[in-house]
Design a protein around this motif. Structure first.
Motif, PDB file in Angstrom:
ATOM      1  N   LEU A   1       5.684 -43.034  89.431  1.00 48.38           N
ATOM      2  CA  LEU A   1       4.775 -43.612  88.449  1.00 48.38           C
ATOM      3  C   LEU A   1       4.711 -42.688  87.234  1.00 48.38           C
ATOM      4  CD1 LEU A   1       2.531 -45.617  87.609  1.00 48.38           C
ATOM      5  CD2 LEU A   1       0.920 -44.152  88.871  1.00 48.38           C
TER       6      LEU A   1
ATOM      7  N   GLN B   1       3.566 -42.581  82.799  1.00 49.31           N
ATOM      8  CA  GLN B   1       2.944 -43.262  81.668  1.00 49.31           C
ATOM      9  C   GLN B   1       4.001 -43.659  80.645  1.00 49.31           C
ATOM     10  OE1 GLN B   1      -0.149 -40.643  80.198  1.00 49.31           O
ATOM     11  NE2 GLN B   1      -1.676 -41.657  81.495  1.00 49.31           N
ATOM     12  N   ALA B   2       3.686 -44.671  79.885  1.00 50.24           N
ATOM     13  CA  ALA B   2       4.570 -45.106  78.814  1.00 50.24           C
ATOM     14  C   ALA B   2       4.886 -43.931  77.897  1.00 50.24           C
ATOM     15  CB  ALA B   2       3.941 -46.241  78.028  1.00 50.24           C
TER      16      ALA B   2
ATOM     17  N   LYS C   1       9.046 -47.548  78.952  1.00 47.03           N
ATOM     18  CA  LYS C   1       8.151 -48.624  78.542  1.00 47.03           C
ATOM     19  C   LYS C   1       7.683 -49.390  79.775  1.00 47.03           C
ATOM     20  CE  LYS C   1      10.978 -49.295  74.395  1.00 47.03           C
ATOM     21  NZ  LYS C   1      11.783 -50.280  73.619  1.00 47.03           N
ATOM     22  N   PRO C   2       6.548 -50.057  79.697  1.00 43.43           N
ATOM     23  CA  PRO C   2       6.100 -50.849  80.860  1.00 43.43           C
ATOM     24  C   PRO C   2       7.141 -51.858  81.317  1.00 43.43           C
ATOM     25  CG  PRO C   2       4.303 -50.589  79.314  1.00 43.43           C
ATOM     26  CD  PRO C   2       5.525 -50.001  78.650  1.00 43.43           C
TER      27      PRO C   2
ATOM     28  N   THR D   1       9.581 -51.155  84.245  1.00 42.85           N
ATOM     29  CA  THR D   1       9.116 -51.161  85.628  1.00 42.85           C
ATOM     30  C   THR D   1       9.991 -52.066  86.482  1.00 42.85           C
ATOM     31  OG1 THR D   1       6.821 -50.673  85.031  1.00 42.85           O
ATOM     32  CG2 THR D   1       7.194 -51.783  87.134  1.00 42.85           C
TER      33      THR D   1
ATOM     34  N   THR E   1       7.656 -47.208  88.128  1.00 38.02           N
ATOM     35  CA  THR E   1       6.517 -47.932  87.576  1.00 38.02           C
ATOM     36  C   THR E   1       6.041 -47.201  86.324  1.00 38.02           C
ATOM     37  OG1 THR E   1       5.847 -48.667  89.778  1.00 38.02           O
ATOM     38  CG2 THR E   1       4.213 -48.830  88.016  1.00 38.02           C
ATOM     39  N   VAL E   2       5.976 -47.938  85.218  1.00 38.92           N
ATOM     40  CA  VAL E   2       5.557 -47.366  83.948  1.00 38.92           C
ATOM     41  C   VAL E   2       4.229 -48.005  83.558  1.00 38.92           C
ATOM     42  CG1 VAL E   2       6.183 -46.891  81.568  1.00 38.92           C
ATOM     43  CG2 VAL E   2       7.972 -47.101  83.312  1.00 38.92           C
ATOM     44  N   SER E   3       3.212 -47.195  83.447  1.00 38.60           N
ATOM     45  CA  SER E   3       1.889 -47.699  83.091  1.00 38.60           C
ATOM     46  C   SER E   3       1.683 -47.638  81.586  1.00 38.60           C
ATOM     47  CB  SER E   3       0.812 -46.888  83.802  1.00 38.60           C
ATOM     48  OG  SER E   3       0.845 -45.543  83.373  1.00 38.60           O
ATOM     49  N   SER E   4       0.905 -48.585  81.079  1.00 44.47           N
ATOM     50  CA  SER E   4       0.666 -48.644  79.631  1.00 44.47           C
ATOM     51  C   SER E   4      -0.560 -47.825  79.241  1.00 44.47           C
ATOM     52  CB  SER E   4       0.479 -50.095  79.194  1.00 44.47           C
ATOM     53  OG  SER E   4      -0.563 -50.696  79.920  1.00 44.47           O
TER      54      SER E   4
END
Length: 127
Positions: free
Chosen positions: A11, A13-14, A87-88, A91, A124-127
């Motif tokens: 996981l 972050q963007a 980027k999200p 994912t 997984t990329v979170s925004s």
């Protein structure tokens, strides 16, 4: 026969980075074109990048060009995918795969052209 195993997902972050690794076992790893694909829920498996046997020729999907870098170390039987500027929409479950043939063949953007596959690693990329 070649066995493949991916690692390095997680996981992030963007805007962050991850490096995926794909370790291979079996004969003649260095003779294969190696590719990375990804699959998000509900989507088809999508081509990401590929690299020739020597590491001297690389090809990318437009969606990742300039952000992702594929490389390989034949001495370690490993192929890598360095992912920057995530980027999200990146994912997905990421898979490495091995194929015979010429790396410049446009058909090697198609998952069905690859013979051997790993089990995948989740990114997984979170925004």
């Amino acid at each position: 026969q070649v066995q493949l195993g991916e690692s390095g997902g997680g996981l992030v972050q963007a805007g962050g980075s991850l490096r995926l690794s794909c370790a291979a076992s079996g004969r003649a790893f260095s003779s294969y074109v190696m590719g990375w694909f990804r699959q998000a829920p509900g989507n088809e498996r999508e081509y990401v990048a590929r690299i020739d046997w020597s590491g001297g020729a690389t090809y990318y999907a437009e969606s990742v060009k300039g952000r992702f870098t594929i490389s390989r170390d034949n001495a370690k039987n490993t192929v890598y995918l360095q992912m920057n500027g995530l980027k999200p929409e990146d994912t997905a479950v990421y898979y490495c795969a091995a194929a015979s043939g010429y790396v410049g063949d446009y058909a090697l953007r198609i998952a069905a052209k690859y013979t051997y596959w790993g089990q995948g690693t989740q990114v997984t990329v979170s925004s």
